[in-house]
Design a protein around this motif. Sequence first.
Motif, PDB file in Angstrom:
ATOM      1  N   PHE A  26       2.391 -31.052 -29.344  1.00 40.34           N
ATOM      2  CA  PHE A  26       1.934 -29.753 -29.832  1.00 40.34           C
ATOM      3  C   PHE A  26       0.910 -30.016 -30.923  1.00 40.34           C
ATOM      4  CE2 PHE A  26       6.247 -29.428 -28.358  1.00 40.34           C
ATOM      5  CZ  PHE A  26       6.177 -28.340 -27.504  1.00 40.34           C
ATOM      6  N   SER A  27      -0.202 -29.291 -30.866  1.00 47.54           N
ATOM      7  CA  SER A  27      -1.226 -29.520 -31.882  1.00 47.54           C
ATOM      8  C   SER A  27      -1.734 -28.175 -32.393  1.00 47.54           C
ATOM      9  CB  SER A  27      -2.359 -30.351 -31.297  1.00 47.54           C
ATOM     10  OG  SER A  27      -2.751 -29.841 -30.053  1.00 47.54           O
ATOM     11  N   PHE A  28      -1.982 -28.149 -33.688  1.00 52.84           N
ATOM     12  CA  PHE A  28      -2.308 -26.895 -34.353  1.00 52.84           C
ATOM     13  C   PHE A  28      -3.473 -27.063 -35.314  1.00 52.84           C
ATOM     14  CE2 PHE A  28       2.282 -27.586 -33.931  1.00 52.84           C
ATOM     15  CZ  PHE A  28       2.623 -26.560 -33.059  1.00 52.84           C
ATOM     16  N   LYS A  29      -4.200 -25.949 -35.505  1.00 52.39           N
ATOM     17  CA  LYS A  29      -5.176 -25.933 -36.592  1.00 52.39           C
ATOM     18  C   LYS A  29      -4.419 -25.661 -37.884  1.00 52.39           C
ATOM     19  CE  LYS A  29      -7.834 -22.984 -34.309  1.00 52.39           C
ATOM     20  NZ  LYS A  29      -8.835 -21.941 -34.052  1.00 52.39           N
ATOM     21  N   VAL A  46     -11.123 -27.249 -44.759  1.00 49.33           N
ATOM     22  CA  VAL A  46     -12.019 -27.582 -43.652  1.00 49.33           C
ATOM     23  C   VAL A  46     -12.496 -26.295 -42.959  1.00 49.33           C
ATOM     24  CG1 VAL A  46     -12.124 -28.791 -41.424  1.00 49.33           C
ATOM     25  CG2 VAL A  46     -10.935 -29.843 -43.364  1.00 49.33           C
ATOM     26  N   ALA A  47     -13.785 -26.259 -42.606  1.00 49.62           N
ATOM     27  CA  ALA A  47     -14.364 -25.056 -41.993  1.00 49.62           C
ATOM     28  C   ALA A  47     -13.744 -24.792 -40.615  1.00 49.62           C
ATOM     29  CB  ALA A  47     -15.874 -25.233 -41.848  1.00 49.62           C
ATOM     30  N   PRO A  48     -13.571 -23.485 -40.271  1.00 48.07           N
ATOM     31  CA  PRO A  48     -12.918 -23.148 -38.993  1.00 48.07           C
ATOM     32  C   PRO A  48     -13.604 -23.769 -37.768  1.00 48.07           C
ATOM     33  CG  PRO A  48     -13.318 -21.156 -40.300  1.00 48.07           C
ATOM     34  CD  PRO A  48     -13.874 -22.298 -41.076  1.00 48.07           C
ATOM     35  N   GLU A  49     -14.967 -23.819 -37.784  1.00 54.09           N
ATOM     36  CA  GLU A  49     -15.643 -24.382 -36.585  1.00 54.09           C
ATOM     37  C   GLU A  49     -15.287 -25.854 -36.415  1.00 54.09           C
ATOM     38  OE1 GLU A  49     -16.828 -22.340 -39.148  1.00 54.09           O
ATOM     39  OE2 GLU A  49     -18.467 -23.742 -39.652  1.00 54.09           O
ATOM     40  N   ILE A  50     -15.152 -26.553 -37.542  1.00 52.78           N
ATOM     41  CA  ILE A  50     -14.810 -27.979 -37.442  1.00 52.78           C
ATOM     42  C   ILE A  50     -13.393 -28.145 -36.908  1.00 52.78           C
ATOM     43  CG2 ILE A  50     -14.486 -30.108 -38.801  1.00 52.78           C
ATOM     44  CD1 ILE A  50     -16.819 -29.260 -40.518  1.00 52.78           C
ATOM     45  N   MET A  51     -12.486 -27.278 -37.401  1.00 50.34           N
ATOM     46  CA  MET A  51     -11.103 -27.335 -36.900  1.00 50.34           C
ATOM     47  C   MET A  51     -11.076 -27.067 -35.398  1.00 50.34           C
ATOM     48  SD  MET A  51      -8.415 -25.720 -39.457  1.00 50.34           S
ATOM     49  CE  MET A  51      -8.937 -24.984 -40.973  1.00 50.34           C
ATOM     50  N   ASP A  52     -11.845 -26.050 -34.961  1.00 46.64           N
ATOM     51  CA  ASP A  52     -11.872 -25.712 -33.526  1.00 46.64           C
ATOM     52  C   ASP A  52     -12.278 -26.927 -32.710  1.00 46.64           C
ATOM     53  OD1 ASP A  52     -11.098 -23.078 -33.572  1.00 46.64           O
ATOM     54  OD2 ASP A  52     -13.121 -22.344 -34.027  1.00 46.64           O
ATOM     55  N   GLU A  53     -13.355 -27.543 -33.191  1.00 49.15           N
ATOM     56  CA  GLU A  53     -13.922 -28.666 -32.437  1.00 49.15           C
ATOM     57  C   GLU A  53     -12.942 -29.848 -32.416  1.00 49.15           C
ATOM     58  OE1 GLU A  53     -16.332 -32.350 -32.293  1.00 49.15           O
ATOM     59  OE2 GLU A  53     -15.504 -31.520 -34.144  1.00 49.15           O
ATOM     60  N   ARG A  54     -12.287 -30.117 -33.539  1.00 47.33           N
ATOM     61  CA  ARG A  54     -11.326 -31.236 -33.576  1.00 47.33           C
ATOM     62  C   ARG A  54     -10.113 -30.925 -32.705  1.00 47.33           C
ATOM     63  NH1 ARG A  54     -11.858 -32.791 -40.014  1.00 47.33           N
ATOM     64  NH2 ARG A  54     -14.012 -33.531 -39.796  1.00 47.33           N
ATOM     65  N   LEU A  55      -9.666 -29.686 -32.758  1.00 49.48           N
ATOM     66  CA  LEU A  55      -8.494 -29.330 -31.944  1.00 49.48           C
ATOM     67  C   LEU A  55      -8.786 -29.545 -30.462  1.00 49.48           C
ATOM     68  CD1 LEU A  55      -5.563 -28.203 -32.117  1.00 49.48           C
ATOM     69  CD2 LEU A  55      -6.523 -25.965 -31.580  1.00 49.48           C
ATOM     70  N   GLN A  56     -10.008 -29.151 -30.060  1.00 53.70           N
ATOM     71  CA  GLN A  56     -10.381 -29.340 -28.652  1.00 53.70           C
ATOM     72  C   GLN A  56     -10.377 -30.807 -28.250  1.00 53.70           C
ATOM     73  OE1 GLN A  56     -14.062 -27.699 -27.252  1.00 53.70           O
ATOM     74  NE2 GLN A  56     -13.208 -25.626 -27.330  1.00 53.70           N
ATOM     75  N   ARG A  57     -10.956 -31.641 -29.110  1.00 53.37           N
ATOM     76  CA  ARG A  57     -10.985 -33.072 -28.785  1.00 53.37           C
ATOM     77  C   ARG A  57      -9.575 -33.652 -28.763  1.00 53.37           C
ATOM     78  NH1 ARG A  57     -14.859 -34.642 -33.355  1.00 53.37           N
ATOM     79  NH2 ARG A  57     -14.429 -36.811 -32.936  1.00 53.37           N
ATOM     80  N   GLN A  99      -6.757 -32.038 -28.195  1.00 58.04           N
ATOM     81  CA  GLN A  99      -6.003 -31.541 -27.042  1.00 58.04           C
ATOM     82  C   GLN A  99      -6.493 -32.180 -25.749  1.00 58.04           C
ATOM     83  OE1 GLN A  99      -5.842 -27.220 -27.487  1.00 58.04           O
ATOM     84  NE2 GLN A  99      -4.068 -27.442 -28.835  1.00 58.04           N
ATOM     85  N   GLY A 100      -7.782 -32.517 -25.703  1.00 59.03           N
ATOM     86  CA  GLY A 100      -8.306 -33.248 -24.549  1.00 59.03           C
ATOM     87  C   GLY A 100      -7.601 -34.595 -24.414  1.00 59.03           C
ATOM     88  N   ALA A 101      -7.497 -35.313 -25.526  1.00 62.78           N
ATOM     89  CA  ALA A 101      -6.848 -36.636 -25.502  1.00 62.78           C
ATOM     90  C   ALA A 101      -5.364 -36.500 -25.158  1.00 62.78           C
ATOM     91  CB  ALA A 101      -7.017 -37.316 -26.857  1.00 62.78           C
ATOM     92  N   LEU A 102      -4.679 -35.548 -25.808  1.00 63.03           N
ATOM     93  CA  LEU A 102      -3.246 -35.377 -25.547  1.00 63.03           C
ATOM     94  C   LEU A 102      -3.007 -34.985 -24.091  1.00 63.03           C
ATOM     95  CD1 LEU A 102      -2.283 -33.494 -28.847  1.00 63.03           C
ATOM     96  CD2 LEU A 102      -1.545 -35.804 -28.203  1.00 63.03           C
ATOM     97  N   GLY A 103      -3.887 -34.119 -23.558  1.00 62.95           N
ATOM     98  CA  GLY A 103      -3.770 -33.675 -22.166  1.00 62.95           C
ATOM     99  C   GLY A 103      -3.918 -34.847 -21.197  1.00 62.95           C
ATOM    100  N   ARG A 104      -4.845 -35.753 -21.506  1.00 68.85           N
ATOM    101  CA  ARG A 104      -5.032 -36.924 -20.629  1.00 68.85           C
ATOM    102  C   ARG A 104      -3.776 -37.794 -20.615  1.00 68.85           C
ATOM    103  NH1 ARG A 104     -10.150 -36.558 -22.762  1.00 68.85           N
ATOM    104  NH2 ARG A 104      -9.832 -38.074 -24.436  1.00 68.85           N
ATOM    105  N   HIS A 105      -3.182 -37.985 -21.790  1.00 64.26           N
ATOM    106  CA  HIS A 105      -1.965 -38.808 -21.836  1.00 64.26           C
ATOM    107  C   HIS A 105      -0.812 -38.125 -21.104  1.00 64.26           C
ATOM    108  CE1 HIS A 105      -3.328 -42.114 -24.273  1.00 64.26           C
ATOM    109  NE2 HIS A 105      -3.942 -41.268 -25.083  1.00 64.26           N
ATOM    110  N   GLN A 106      -0.710 -36.810 -21.268  1.00 59.36           N
ATOM    111  CA  GLN A 106       0.380 -36.078 -20.623  1.00 59.36           C
ATOM    112  C   GLN A 106       0.252 -36.182 -19.099  1.00 59.36           C
ATOM    113  OE1 GLN A 106       1.346 -32.343 -22.446  1.00 59.36           O
ATOM    114  NE2 GLN A 106       2.087 -31.449 -20.540  1.00 59.36           N
TER     115      GLN A 106
END
Length: 447
Positions: free
Chosen positions: A338-341, A357-368, A370-377
Motif C-alpha cells: 500500500f502506498s500513499f501520498k 513537498v509540492a503536490p505535483e511532485i508527490m503525484d509523480e513519485r506515487l505513480q513511479r 506504484q509502477g514498481a510495486l505493481g511490477r513486483h506484485q
Amino acid sequence: MRPVAPPKTFRVKSFGCQMNVYDGERMAELLAEQGIAPAVEGEAADLVVLNTCHIREKAAEKVYSDIGRISKAGAEAGTTPLIAVAGCVAQAEGEEIMARAPAVSMVVGPQAYHRLPGMIEQAVAGRRTTDTDMPADAKFAALPQRRRSAPAAFLTVQEGCDKFCTYCVVPYTRGAEISRPFAALFDEAQRLADAGAREITLLGQNVSAWRGEDARGRPIGLAGLIRAIADLPDIARIRYTTSHPADMDDELIAAHGEIGKLMPYLHLPVQSGSNRILRAMNRSHSTESYLALLDRFRDARPDLALSGDFIVGFPGESEADFADTLRLVDAVGYAAAFSFKYSPRPGTPAATMPDQVAPEIMDERLQRLQGALGRHQLAFNQASVGKSCTVLVERRGKLPGQWLGKSPWLQSVHFTGEAAIGDLVEVELTAAGPNSLAGRLLEPALA
Ligand code: SAH
Ligand code: SF4
Ligand code: F3S
C-alpha cells in the motif's frame, strides 16, 4: 433536536483499517442485540453509524459529505435518520463534528462504542451526546459474544500505539498500547471457530507488541498467542497485522517456521527507503535493520510473501531519498503493498516541519512507486502459476459456478467447480493478473 421514534433498522459503514472493520462488526452485533435489525441492502436505515478513519485528510473529509448525503436522502424519504459518527474522526474531531453537523446526534470514540445503546436512548429523546472516553479494556467485556462469523474472521488483540511516528494520528485517536487478556482472546477465537471461522487474523495497530499471560500464568508474546490459537482444531489458518519492525522478537520469527497454521505472509510497513527520512519519521529502524530483519523471517520461512506500506512526499524528501525507496522496493520484491501520498495531519509533528513537498511532485513519485510495486506484485503472482495450493473459499464469484478465495499468500484466487463457502480446497494456479489468479480445482473440500 426533536424526539424521534426508536430506530428499527441500522446500517454501519466502516472506513479505514481492518480494526475499524472489526469494530464495525462488533457495533452491528451490539445493535442487533438491542433488537434493531440490519437495514435491507439499498433501503434507508433509521440509524446510520459512520465508523470513520482519520489517517489521511481525504478520509476525514468524506465524513461530512456522507452526513450531508444521508440527511438529504432522509429528507427526500420524509424521515430523519439518526446519525452516529464513530471511529477515529469522532475521537479526533468530536466537538467540531457536533458544531458543524447538526444532523449528527451521537459522536462515539473507538474505545467507547459499547455505550452506544444508552446514547441511542438519549438521541431518541432528542438529546445529542458525545462519548470519547478511553476506558482501558472496558469495551470488550461489555460487548455481546460472537455468534456469527465469515470463514475469514478478524480478532482485535491489541489496540493503540506508543510509537508516535511523526506523521501519524493513530497514537492520538486510539490512545496508548493495550493488550487484551489472553483468556478473553482465546475464548473469542473459540467462539469464532464455533461460528464458522476457519481463518483468524489477529489485529492490532501494533500487533506484535501484544503481551499477556497464558492459561498457566506464564508471560507470553504474540507467538505464544498464535501457538494457543493454532491448537483450536477448527482453525486452519492464522495471520496477524500490522507489525512495527521494532517489535518483532525471535520467538515470532521462529513461529513462522514452526507453526504450519501461521500463513506465509508478513505485512511489515517500512514507509521509506531513506534513513534520513526514517529518522525524521521517528521510525526507530533503518533500511539496513529492516532488510536484515526480513532475511531472518525468510530464513525461518523461505516461501514468505512480504507486504509493506509506503509514504511518498514526507517533508524534506528529496529525489535522492525517493530513489532509495525505489531501491528498497526492488531489493525486497514485495508480493503486495500500500502506498500513499503524505498527508499533513493536524497536531502531528510532521505537519509543521519545513520543506513540505509540492503536490505535483508527490503525484509523480506515487505513480513511479506504484509502477514498481505493481511490477513486483505481478511477478510474484506469475511465479505462482503452475503451483498448487490450498484456497479458503470466501464467497461466490461473478460468473455462474465460480468461487473466490485466498491462497496462503493472501492472493485472490477464482475457480469454478464443486465447493462451498468455508471450504479449504486444493487448487492448481493456472493464470495470473496483477490483482488475482485463476485456478483449477484439484479435489473437493478437505473438510
Ligand atoms: N500501525 C500500522 C498502520 C498505520 S496506518 C503501522 O504502523 O504500519 C496505515 C498506513 O497509513 C501507515 O503504515 C502509513 O503508510 C500510512 N499513513 C499513516 N499516516 C499517514 C499520513 N499522515 N499520510 C500518509 N500516509 C499515512
Ligand atoms: Fe502510526 Fe507509526 Fe503507530 Fe503505525 S507505528 S500506528 S504508523 S504511529
Ligand atoms: Fe484510520 Fe483509525 Fe484505522 S485513523 S487507519 S481507522 S486506526
